[in-house]
Each structure stands twice: as C-alpha cells, then as structure tokens.
Design an enzyme around this catalytic site. Structure first.
Site, PDB file in Angstrom:
ATOM      1  N   HIS A   1       0.664  -1.044  -0.099  1.00  7.00           N
ATOM      2  CA  HIS A   1      -0.024  -0.008   0.038  1.00  7.00           C
ATOM      3  C   HIS A   1       0.933   1.294   0.039  1.00  7.00           C
ATOM      4  O   HIS A   1       1.914   1.536   0.810  1.00  7.00           O
ATOM      5  CB  HIS A   1      -0.875   0.081   1.338  1.00  7.00           C
ATOM      6  CG  HIS A   1      -2.063  -0.821   1.372  1.00  7.00           C
ATOM      7  ND1 HIS A   1      -1.932  -2.271   1.427  1.00  7.00           N
ATOM      8  CD2 HIS A   1      -3.424  -0.852   0.975  1.00  7.00           C
ATOM      9  CE1 HIS A   1      -2.956  -2.907   1.421  1.00  7.00           C
ATOM     10  NE2 HIS A   1      -3.963  -2.077   1.138  1.00  7.00           N
TER      11      HIS A   1
ATOM     12  N   ASN B   1       7.788  -4.810   3.135  1.00  5.55           N
ATOM     13  CA  ASN B   1       6.491  -4.514   3.486  1.00  5.55           C
ATOM     14  C   ASN B   1       5.770  -4.747   4.889  1.00  5.55           C
ATOM     15  O   ASN B   1       5.286  -3.834   5.373  1.00  5.55           O
ATOM     16  CB  ASN B   1       5.409  -5.232   2.277  1.00  5.55           C
ATOM     17  CG  ASN B   1       4.169  -5.055   2.367  1.00  5.55           C
ATOM     18  OD1 ASN B   1       3.748  -3.805   2.682  1.00  5.55           O
ATOM     19  ND2 ASN B   1       3.180  -5.984   2.369  1.00  5.55           N
TER      20      ASN B   1
END
Length: 478
Positions: free
Chosen positions: A294, A324
């Site tokens: 994201h 991540n």
C-alpha cells in the site's frame, strides 16, 4: 517501552545518496508540543486559502456528477449560504468558504471528525463537576449549541439537556447516516477530515488554487495520470503501472473517530474501477514473490469505504515481503501514532522511485519488472514517505524517508531502527528526483526552512505487533 536509537549506524545497501542520520534520541514529544525543527505556520494553518477563488456550484456539480440531493451538493449549498463575509449566497463557493463553514457549522448538517472531537471535549468540560447532563444552550459557541440541540433531538429525549450517552448515540447515528430529522434538525452527515480534505482539493483545483494534496510538477517531472479519489489523490505512472505517489490527509481526530468495525479483512484488492480492463489487477501479483504494498496505508482509513479504496490496485506497488510487512509497516504505524499522540494533522505523500546504488535515476532498460503477460509492473528500488505535520498550536514540522525496497529487508527492531535512521532525507532531495513541488502551498520561506531540514529525530516505541516510530522528540534537555 522506549528504545534508545544509536546515533551512528552502519548504513544498509543500497542507500540513497546524501542520506542523513538523525539526531540523538531523546524523550518522546508530548501531545501538542513543538519539536526543535518546527516553524510557525502562516495565518490559517499550513496554507491560507483565498476566499476570492470561487467556482460556480453548477460547474462543480456538472464536472463531478454531484446532484442537488447528494451530500456533496448539499454541502456546497450550505457553505455558500454560510459563506465568507460578503461572498455568501451567490451560487459560487471556494475552498476557503468550505473551510470557514466546517470550522463553525452553525446548522450542524455536516460534521467533520475535528468538529466531533471538539464537541466531545466541550461536553466533557461542562460535565467536569460531576453533572450528568448540561443545557443545550450552555455551550460557548453557537455551533456547539446547535450540535447539542441536534444531539438532544436526534440522539436523546429532547428534554433540552445533553448527556454524554446522548451525544455518543447521536454521533454513532450520524456515522451510520441514521441521524434523521426535519426542519432545524435536518439529517446530519459525518464527513471524516480525510474525505473533506480531498473534497476541498477538488474545489481548489477547479479554482486554480494551490492545495496541500496536489503537487506542482516542474521541469523534468514524470508525466502521469491524475486520479482524485474520495479519500486521496494519486499520480499514476502509466508506463510503470505503479503510483508515482499518493497524497492524503491523516488527522488525529480521524484516528480517534474511526469506527471499531473498520477492518482491512473486510476489503479485497481490486482493479481501480476508473481505469478499465487494461489496468493492473490483483492476479498480476500472483506467484511473483512480491507483496501488494500500500502507498496510502490501509490502517489510515477512517471508514470502510476508505479502506476499500486503499485496496484499489492503483494504490499498490510491488514490495519485498519483509520490507512491506516489517520495515514499511513500522514506518506507517509510527506516522499514525505520531499524528494521534500530538493531536495534529499530517499531509502525507508516499510513492516510488527507481534509483541506482548512488541514488541516481535508473535508465528504463535497467528497471526490474514483474507481472502477467504483456502488462509489466515496475519494481521500485525505493519507497518514500514525506510528512508535513501541523501541530495543534499552529507550528509545522516536516520529515521524509527514502527506504530501500530490499529483498533481504530486516524483521527485527535492532535492524529496522538503523535502516530507517539511515533512510532520512530532506524533502527537497525527493522533490528534485520527482520533478515535483510536493508542498507548493507553503510560502517559499517556510519551504526553505522545512524542506532542507532533517533534524527531527526518530524514536521507536513498543507496539502490539511491531516496533513503531514516534519519529519526533523534544530537543535535548540542558
């Protein structure tokens, strides 16, 4: 439990050129306090909107498809009727008029998270002596009294008194779009600060006004597709099939007002509905070894609709697993906690860069790609995050990270800390790489002070699952 950060860490590889180490660790900054590298904001906050940059409401409705009955259409009309002095009720609206109306929403039709927090605090103050309720007309400002009357009518027993339970019931009904009324107690709409910032950004752009969510491209800027969502803005690099960057507002009020049932497990990754069948889809990442990373953090979503929007593939870029799930998430949670703890609001820009081991842009043929069939997705070498934080006292501070998207990214705090410390960069370094002025709404003198400064130190505190960055601390004690 705080962790003292080493002031000299061996920088990881690859590392951006001219990466700056942070200052020595000190005490976590208290709520509302001004860190050492803050400057006083211009009058009106982190920018000053112009009341004269008005746009016909009919033009906005036609451009964005907002009907008279939609919340957007009703809000534009309410802002025009409330109006900046001398400019109201002319069928036109500016972002400044929207801001003025929302700061003191005397008709209480639309309440931001900030307004809800202020109303909660006002009632708590009135009940401090032990009273169970307070007269609805006993509040210190007309708009707070207006909200109190609505809460008594729509969430309580209409006895002219407001209790904490009645206010909570009214707020919950407003969030569920169930605070229904007529006449002076018409329907109440909760619009999170994040959503309102993007709404104002649309109005400002049509009016030709600078806005903190919209960067200004200069010479050398990579062209991209400008996508304006309900909760964020995206500049999409259509050649690389990843966002160049995503910008959005995160406020402490939104963090505190987010309903408990907003959950990322209820959202799924989907193709951006604006982009058609040729756009990136969830399956493009299958069996590639990369996470769907994201840009706008999923946890920075004040509503489930915002959470769903954060799962559009136009908000996603390939990230290595540990980067991540550990490093990047540490940074995301740290920024969120900092905003909440200081009571401030942050204008955040997050994106992707493709750099060699000296921090210079890679030629197109040297950029790694992944994906299915002919739709190749570029793999960033680095992710960046910039934050313009406005504190409750009006001061501003700014900081940025340029973090390697490394396959062998660390998972332990004693490795994550020095990696993030070595990844601190001045904002103007990122602007040079992007060819974009990320915070063009700031006066030049303020930009000169903040965008070259990397002195805001980083601290990391214990969280439920990951070590989280609070990022700023007070200056060393004497």
């Amino acid at each position: 439990m705080s962790l003292r950060i080493p002031t000299r860490a061996t920088p990881p590889r690859p590392t951006p050129a001219n990466a700056s180490a942070a200052a020595p660790a000190n005490t976590a900054v208290p709520a509302g306090a001004a860190p050492a590298n803050t400057v006083v904001a211009p009058t009106g906050g982190s920018w000053k909107r112009s009341a004269t940059k008005e746009v016909p409401i009919s033009d906005l409705q036609q451009k964005f498809g907002w009907t008279d009955e939609s919340w957007q259409g009703r809000l534009l009309k309410a802002a025009d009727e409330g109006g900046v002095e001398g400019r109201g009720q002319n069928g036109q609206v500016s972002a400044a008029e929207l801001e003025t109306y929302l700061r003191a929403p005397t008709d209480a039709q639309f309440l931001t998270s900030t307004a809800l927090q202020e109303q909660r605090a006002a009632l708590e103050s009135k009940l401090a002596g032990g009273a169970q309720s307070v007269a609805v007309d006993a509040f210190d400002s007309p708009w707070q009294a207006s909200v109190a009357k609505r809460a008594d009518l729509l969430g309580g027993n209409a006895d002219g008194q407001l209790s904490a339970d009645e206010l909570t019931a009214y707020i919950n009904a407003s969030k569920a779009n169930q605070a229904k009324g007529t006449g002076t107690a018409a329907d109440t709409q909760w619009v999170p600060d994040q959503q309102m910032a993007t709404f104002q950004s649309r109005v400002a752009e049509v009016a030709g006004e600078l806005d903190p969510l919209r960067a200004v491209g200069g010479e050398g800027a990579t062209p991209g597709l400008n996508l304006v969502k309900e909760y964020s803005r995206t500049l999409l690099d259509t050649d690389k099939n990843v966002p160049q960057f995503v910008s959005y507002l995160l406020s402490a009020a939104d963090v505190k007002e987010t309903p408990a049932d907003v959950n990322r497990l209820n959202s799924t990754f989907v193709r951006d509905p604006e982009l058609g069948n040729g756009a990136v889809t969830d399956s493009d990442y299958n069996n590639t070894g990369f996470d769907r990373g994201h840009m706008k953090a999923a946890e920075d979503s004040p509503t489930q609709a915002a959470m769903d929007e954060s799962h559009y593939m136009s908000n996603i870029a390939p990230q290595h697993g540990n980067h991540n799930q550990q490093v990047w998430r540490t940074l995301e949670r740290g920024v969120s906690e900092l905003v909440k703890d200081t009571g401030g609001k942050a204008y955040i820009v997050t994106g992707n860069l493709f750099l060699d081991d000296k921090g210079k842009p890679l030629p197109p043929e040297s950029i790694e790609t992944m994906g299915a069939k002919d739709r190749k997705i570029a793999v960033p070498t680095h992710n960046f995050k910039t934050v313009l934080l406005e504190l409750p006292n009006g001061n501003l501070t700014m900081f940025a990270y340029l973090v390697p998207n490394a396959k062998d990214g660390p998972s332990k705090k004693d490795q994550i800390v020095p990696l993030l410390e070595a990844s601190r960069v001045p904002v103007d370094q990122l602007e040079t790489l992007l060819g974009q002025d990320l915070y063009a709404q700031l006066p030049k003198g303020v930009q000169e002070k903040l965008e070259k400064d990397t002195s805001a130190a980083g601290a990391f505190q214990q969280a439920s699952l990951y070590e989280s960055a609070t990022l700023l601390r007070a200056p060393p004690s004497a």
